[in-house]
Design an enzyme around this catalytic site. Structure first.
Site, PDB file in Angstrom:
ATOM      1  N   HIS A  47       0.884  -1.170   0.000  1.00  0.00           N
ATOM      2  CA  HIS A  47       0.000   0.000   0.000  1.00  0.00           C
ATOM      3  C   HIS A  47       0.930   1.231   0.000  1.00  0.00           C
ATOM      4  O   HIS A  47       2.014   1.173   0.580  1.00  0.00           O
ATOM      5  CB  HIS A  47      -0.816   0.138   1.284  1.00  0.00           C
ATOM      6  N   ASP A  99       2.217   2.013   3.436  1.00  0.00           N
ATOM      7  CA  ASP A  99       3.144   1.061   4.073  1.00  0.00           C
ATOM      8  C   ASP A  99       4.567   1.466   3.760  1.00  0.00           C
ATOM      9  O   ASP A  99       5.452   1.349   4.591  1.00  0.00           O
ATOM     10  CB  ASP A  99       3.059  -0.371   3.512  1.00  0.00           C
TER      11      ASP A  99
HETATM   12  C1  XUL Z   1      -7.672  -6.299   4.563  1.00  0.00           C
HETATM   13  C2  XUL Z   1      -6.934  -6.736   3.382  1.00  0.00           C
HETATM   14  C3  XUL Z   1      -6.063  -5.723   2.733  1.00  0.00           C
HETATM   15  C4  XUL Z   1      -6.056  -5.771   1.248  1.00  0.00           C
HETATM   16  C5  XUL Z   1      -5.290  -4.661   0.584  1.00  0.00           C
HETATM   17  O1  XUL Z   1      -8.440  -7.277   5.148  1.00  0.00           O
HETATM   18  O2  XUL Z   1      -7.015  -7.875   2.980  1.00  0.00           O
HETATM   19  O3  XUL Z   1      -4.795  -5.883   3.248  1.00  0.00           O
HETATM   20  O4  XUL Z   1      -5.503  -6.972   0.802  1.00  0.00           O
HETATM   21  O5  XUL Z   1      -5.724  -3.413   0.935  1.00  0.00           O
END
Ligand code: XUL
Ligand code: CO
Length: 437
Positions: A101, A104
């Protein structure tokens, strides 16, 4: 550059008899399974957020894990160190992909431009790391759920000013994903849902989400990003109800907003089970509708009703999942991303290796088992037998839309009671189990 996993060397395949806990027993990246190597089939990815940013905090307590790379005088230095740790880990593990992300990998700044600068700085370093190691980006995404401004949603927020911030994040995260050669981009609607229908205009919010995703598609075209867009279904948590609640809900949404040709799904095991489905169900629903794209590989705990995000270890489950994935033609732009986190008591840096090794071995076994079941056509006979009466004149006419209720009633009248054969579920389960070796 500091070494964060000094006690671990490159993880090698040593075969099923190896007693070395830091070796693969089943995942042999170069081993061919039906024409493709295990590495090509499984396309494993390591996730940045749980593995390098999550210290094990839960609603009852702070993190427990020491993550030396987060220890720094300022946030940007910590971000640079985290990138070092991530690429050292993935190189030693021998995995081909990573996922992140925006927030992150780089901290939020004072305003949108400052945040964009932080991201650009780290993304440049990441590009160099990718070049040096050969590790590729499976997918990028934007965190549109942690910042307090997203408390009523991001694209579905009750104020368009919030949506403007979400737009900036998605735009910059798409730029970063393209620059890093990402194979795809994920939209997980972290807070796109509701807590109460009494104050929520659900229809309006869903229209906004549809509009927002069209804008993302327009931007994708504008920057000529060739990756695949994925939506990741999840029924609840953090919200009471999330709009992308399961594969079928996503499919309906994508069709309604004319997005179905441009999106596939990223199915997460623990999200499917939270929705009250088997992991296999959501995979199969997506595959049947030609929208199976990628997988977040993890598992829940049957006794806990939340998203525990555990590393997958259940061979039965991985075999079922791989059977659906192989039958659907395997991954093209997607892969198996370990969206999984260590348990709170697993506090040593080596634990991250044990977790991934076990999960990769579990999927390698699942792959071999599923391939063999498909090759032997071990289940086909049962399914064909079950539906063989549909190959009759009556069945064919029905499927071609050539019958009416009146004609069907006439058939029932003429032929009396039908013979419904045994479902043979127990036998089929035994046949499946015989392959679990
Ligand atoms: C949350 C989840 C996230 C997504 C990406 O439950 O799975 O980490 O994969 O935003
Ligand atoms: Co996920």
């Amino acid at each position: 550059m500091a070494e964060y996993f000094p006690r671990v060397k490159a993880i090698k395949y040593e075969g099923p008899d190896s007693k070395n806990p830091l070796a693969f027993k089943h995942y042999d990246p170069k081993r061919k399974v039906g024409g493709k190597t295990m590495a090509e089939h499984l396309r494993f990815a390591v996730c940045y957020w749980h593995s390098f940013r999550g210290a094990g905090a839960d609603p009852f307590g702070v993190g427990t894990r020491t993550m030396p790379w987060l220890d720094a005088a300022d946030e940007m230095t910590a971000a640079e160190q985290t990138l070092d740790a991530c690429f050292e880990f993935i190189s030693k593990l021998g995995v081909g992909f990573w996922c992140f992300h925006d927030r992150d990998i780089a901290p939020e700044g004072a305003d949108v431009d400052d945040s964009a600068r932080n991201l650009e700085h780290i993304v440049k370093l990441a590009k160099k790391k990718q070049r040096d190691t050969g590790i590729k980006l499976l997918w990028g995404t934007a965190n549109l759920f942690s910042h307090p401004r997203y408390r009523s949603g991001a694209a579905t927020a009750c104020n368009p000013h919030v949506v403007a911030h979400a737009a900036s994040q998605v735009k910059r995260a798409l730029d970063a994903t393209k620059y890093l050669g990402g194979s795809g981009y994920v939209f997980w609607g972290g807070r796109e849902g509701y807590e109460s229908l009494l104050h929520t205009d659900m229809a309006r919010e869903l229209d906004h989400l549809g509009r927002f995703l069209h804008m993302a598609l327009d931007y994708k075209k504008k920057i000529r990003f060739g990756g695949q867009f994925f939506i990741e279904p999840k029924p609840k948590e953090p919200t009471k109800h999330q709009y992308d609640s399961d594969a079928a809900a996503c499919h309906a949404f994508l069709q309604k907003y004319d997005l179905v040709k441009d999106f596939k799904l990223n199915i997460e095991a623990n999200h499917a089970t939270l929705a009250g489905h088997e992991f296999m169900h959501d995979l199969m629903y997506a595959a049947d509708n030609k929208i199976l794209g990628s997988v977040d590989a993890n598992r829940g705990d049957t006794l806990l009703g939340w998203d525990t995000d555990q590393f997958p270890t259940n061979i039965y489950e991985t075999a079922l999942a791989m059977m659906v994935i192989l039958k659907a033609g395997g991954f093209t732009k997607g892969g198996l991303n370990f969206d999984a986190k260590l348990r709170r008591q697993s506090v040593d840096v080596e634990d991250l290796f044990y977790a991934h090794i076990g999960a990769m071995d579990a999927f390698a076994r699942g792959l071999v088992i599923a391939h063999q079941i498909i090759k032997d056509k071990a289940l086909d006979k049962f399914v064909n037998d079950r539906y063989k009466t549909w190959n009759s004149d009556l069945g064919r006419k029905f499927e071609k839309g050539k019958l009416t209720l009146d004609q069907l009633e006439a058939y029932a009248r003429k032929h009396g009671e039908p013979a419904v054969p045994s479902g043979r579920q127990e036998l089929i389960e035994n046949v499946f189990n015989d392959y679990i070796k």
